[in-house]
Design a protein around this motif. Structure first.
Motif, PDB file in Angstrom:
ATOM      1  N   THR A   5       0.798  -1.236   0.000  1.00 37.16           N
ATOM      2  CA  THR A   5       0.000   0.000   0.000  1.00 37.16           C
ATOM      3  C   THR A   5       0.828   1.282   0.000  1.00 37.16           C
ATOM      4  OG1 THR A   5      -0.147  -0.025   2.422  1.00 37.16           O
ATOM      5  CG2 THR A   5      -1.908  -1.148   1.188  1.00 37.16           C
ATOM      6  N   LEU A   6       2.137   1.171  -0.127  1.00 41.23           N
ATOM      7  CA  LEU A   6       2.960   2.388  -0.194  1.00 41.23           C
ATOM      8  C   LEU A   6       2.509   3.252  -1.371  1.00 41.23           C
ATOM      9  CD1 LEU A   6       6.604   1.146   0.541  1.00 41.23           C
ATOM     10  CD2 LEU A   6       5.302   2.816   1.860  1.00 41.23           C
ATOM     11  N   PRO A   7       2.503   4.572  -1.190  1.00 40.20           N
ATOM     12  CA  PRO A   7       2.097   5.458  -2.291  1.00 40.20           C
ATOM     13  C   PRO A   7       2.983   5.285  -3.515  1.00 40.20           C
ATOM     14  CG  PRO A   7       2.240   6.677  -0.218  1.00 40.20           C
ATOM     15  CD  PRO A   7       2.789   5.303   0.032  1.00 40.20           C
ATOM     16  N   GLY A   8       2.511   5.736  -4.647  1.00 35.84           N
ATOM     17  CA  GLY A   8       3.158   5.541  -5.931  1.00 35.84           C
ATOM     18  C   GLY A   8       4.563   6.094  -6.073  1.00 35.84           C
ATOM     19  N   GLN A   9       4.935   7.080  -5.240  1.00 37.35           N
ATOM     20  CA  GLN A   9       6.276   7.653  -5.399  1.00 37.35           C
ATOM     21  C   GLN A   9       7.380   6.712  -4.915  1.00 37.35           C
ATOM     22  OE1 GLN A   9       4.134   9.302  -3.021  1.00 37.35           O
ATOM     23  NE2 GLN A   9       5.379   9.867  -1.268  1.00 37.35           N
ATOM     24  N   TYR A  10       7.026   5.622  -4.267  1.00 39.12           N
ATOM     25  CA  TYR A  10       8.027   4.663  -3.788  1.00 39.12           C
ATOM     26  C   TYR A  10       8.309   3.633  -4.871  1.00 39.12           C
ATOM     27  CZ  TYR A  10       7.476   6.734   0.790  1.00 39.12           C
ATOM     28  OH  TYR A  10       7.464   7.614   1.841  1.00 39.12           O
ATOM     29  N   GLU A  11       9.576   3.344  -5.050  1.00 45.44           N
ATOM     30  CA  GLU A  11      10.026   2.398  -6.076  1.00 45.44           C
ATOM     31  C   GLU A  11       9.903   0.959  -5.578  1.00 45.44           C
ATOM     32  OE1 GLU A  11      10.925   3.426  -9.100  1.00 45.44           O
ATOM     33  OE2 GLU A  11      10.630   5.517  -8.520  1.00 45.44           O
ATOM     34  N   ILE A  12      10.162   0.015  -6.455  1.00 49.82           N
ATOM     35  CA  ILE A  12      10.075  -1.409  -6.131  1.00 49.82           C
ATOM     36  C   ILE A  12      11.076  -1.792  -5.031  1.00 49.82           C
ATOM     37  CG2 ILE A  12      11.639  -2.152  -7.962  1.00 49.82           C
ATOM     38  CD1 ILE A  12       8.557  -4.080  -6.758  1.00 49.82           C
ATOM     39  N   MET A  13      12.263  -1.179  -5.046  1.00 44.44           N
ATOM     40  CA  MET A  13      13.268  -1.504  -4.021  1.00 44.44           C
ATOM     41  C   MET A  13      12.800  -1.082  -2.635  1.00 44.44           C
ATOM     42  SD  MET A  13      15.521  -3.372  -5.255  1.00 44.44           S
ATOM     43  CE  MET A  13      16.526  -3.476  -3.809  1.00 44.44           C
ATOM     44  N   ASP A  14      12.067   0.021  -2.535  1.00 52.08           N
ATOM     45  CA  ASP A  14      11.514   0.456  -1.253  1.00 52.08           C
ATOM     46  C   ASP A  14      10.506  -0.575  -0.738  1.00 52.08           C
ATOM     47  OD1 ASP A  14      12.928   2.939  -1.287  1.00 52.08           O
ATOM     48  OD2 ASP A  14      11.408   3.744  -2.661  1.00 52.08           O
ATOM     49  N   ARG A  15       9.693  -1.055  -1.640  1.00 50.44           N
ATOM     50  CA  ARG A  15       8.685  -2.051  -1.278  1.00 50.44           C
ATOM     51  C   ARG A  15       9.337  -3.381  -0.871  1.00 50.44           C
ATOM     52  NH1 ARG A  15       3.702  -0.094  -3.227  1.00 50.44           N
ATOM     53  NH2 ARG A  15       4.011   1.716  -4.581  1.00 50.44           N
ATOM     54  N   LEU A  16      10.343  -3.788  -1.641  1.00 52.18           N
ATOM     55  CA  LEU A  16      11.045  -5.034  -1.310  1.00 52.18           C
ATOM     56  C   LEU A  16      11.803  -4.922   0.010  1.00 52.18           C
ATOM     57  CD1 LEU A  16      12.411  -6.116  -4.819  1.00 52.18           C
ATOM     58  CD2 LEU A  16      10.514  -7.124  -3.514  1.00 52.18           C
ATOM     59  N   THR A  17      12.372  -3.760   0.274  1.00 54.08           N
ATOM     60  CA  THR A  17      13.071  -3.550   1.541  1.00 54.08           C
ATOM     61  C   THR A  17      12.096  -3.652   2.706  1.00 54.08           C
ATOM     62  OG1 THR A  17      14.743  -2.164   0.488  1.00 54.08           O
ATOM     63  CG2 THR A  17      14.471  -1.927   2.874  1.00 54.08           C
ATOM     64  N   CYS A  18      10.951  -3.034   2.571  1.00 54.38           N
ATOM     65  CA  CYS A  18       9.927  -3.084   3.623  1.00 54.38           C
ATOM     66  C   CYS A  18       9.498  -4.528   3.884  1.00 54.38           C
ATOM     67  CB  CYS A  18       8.735  -2.228   3.207  1.00 54.38           C
ATOM     68  SG  CYS A  18       7.474  -2.097   4.469  1.00 54.38           S
ATOM     69  N   ALA A  19       9.200  -5.253   2.825  1.00 54.32           N
ATOM     70  CA  ALA A  19       8.802  -6.653   2.970  1.00 54.32           C
ATOM     71  C   ALA A  19       9.959  -7.492   3.512  1.00 54.32           C
ATOM     72  CB  ALA A  19       8.332  -7.211   1.636  1.00 54.32           C
ATOM     73  N   GLY A  20      11.172  -7.209   3.065  1.00 57.88           N
ATOM     74  CA  GLY A  20      12.347  -7.952   3.530  1.00 57.88           C
ATOM     75  C   GLY A  20      12.587  -7.788   5.021  1.00 57.88           C
ATOM     76  N   ILE A  21      12.351  -6.581   5.533  1.00 57.58           N
ATOM     77  CA  ILE A  21      12.493  -6.372   6.978  1.00 57.58           C
ATOM     78  C   ILE A  21      11.472  -7.221   7.730  1.00 57.58           C
ATOM     79  CG2 ILE A  21      12.181  -4.663   8.824  1.00 57.58           C
ATOM     80  CD1 ILE A  21      13.473  -2.605   6.879  1.00 57.58           C
ATOM     81  N   GLY A  22      10.260  -7.277   7.209  1.00 53.98           N
ATOM     82  CA  GLY A  22       9.228  -8.117   7.835  1.00 53.98           C
ATOM     83  C   GLY A  22       9.614  -9.588   7.827  1.00 53.98           C
TER      84      GLY A  22
END
Length: 141
Positions: free
Chosen positions: A38-55
């Motif tokens: 659900t991160l807003p559109g200005q975040y790239e795929i690496m930001d999303r993967l980093t967030c999921a990776g921390i989880g």
């Protein structure tokens, strides 16, 4: 007094600590993945993967904590804390300590060192004292 049968003795496992680790691990994993999606559109795929990776990393650590145990058998006590685990021969254990204020049981070993047994945790209340006594009975000291 006879030593209890080490072959048929039940494993030692924490109760509250295990439950808390499972709940926290699942909650953080689900939350991190939901946030990544659900991160807003200005975040790239690496930001999303980093967030999921921390989880995933936190869930993996919590999974490791949830599987802490100590398994008695004829050769000794297999202690698995957060590391890889080790076999402690019965004859190497000189004392089982669990005094007030200690978060978990400690084994005094013949070579002068000690070893934490995180499978018996003070957080489990009166059950932890019973489990510490059961371990001392198995050691036969």
């Amino acid at each position: 007094m006879t030593t209890p049968d080490r072959e048929t003795a039940a494993d030692f496992r924490p109760v509250r600590g295990r439950l808390v680790a499972i709940v926290i691990g699942i909650a953080i994993l689900v939350g991190a993945i939901a946030l990544a999606i659900t991160l807003p559109g200005q975040y790239e795929i690496m930001d999303r993967l980093t967030c999921a990776g921390i989880g995933v990393a936190v869930a993996a650590f919590m999974s490791r904590y949830a599987t802490i145990h100590a398994r008695p058998d004829a050769r000794g006590l297999h202690v698995r804390n957060l590391g890889s685990g080790e076999l402690v021969p019965w004859e190497d254990i000189t004392a089982v300590r669990f005094s007030q204020g200690m978060p978990w049981v400690r084994l005094d070993l013949e070579d002068g060192t000690d070893l934490a047994v995180m499978a018996i945790q003070r957080a489990d209340g009166p059950r932890s004292v019973d489990e510490a006594q059961r371990l001392a009975d198995l050691v036969g000291i």
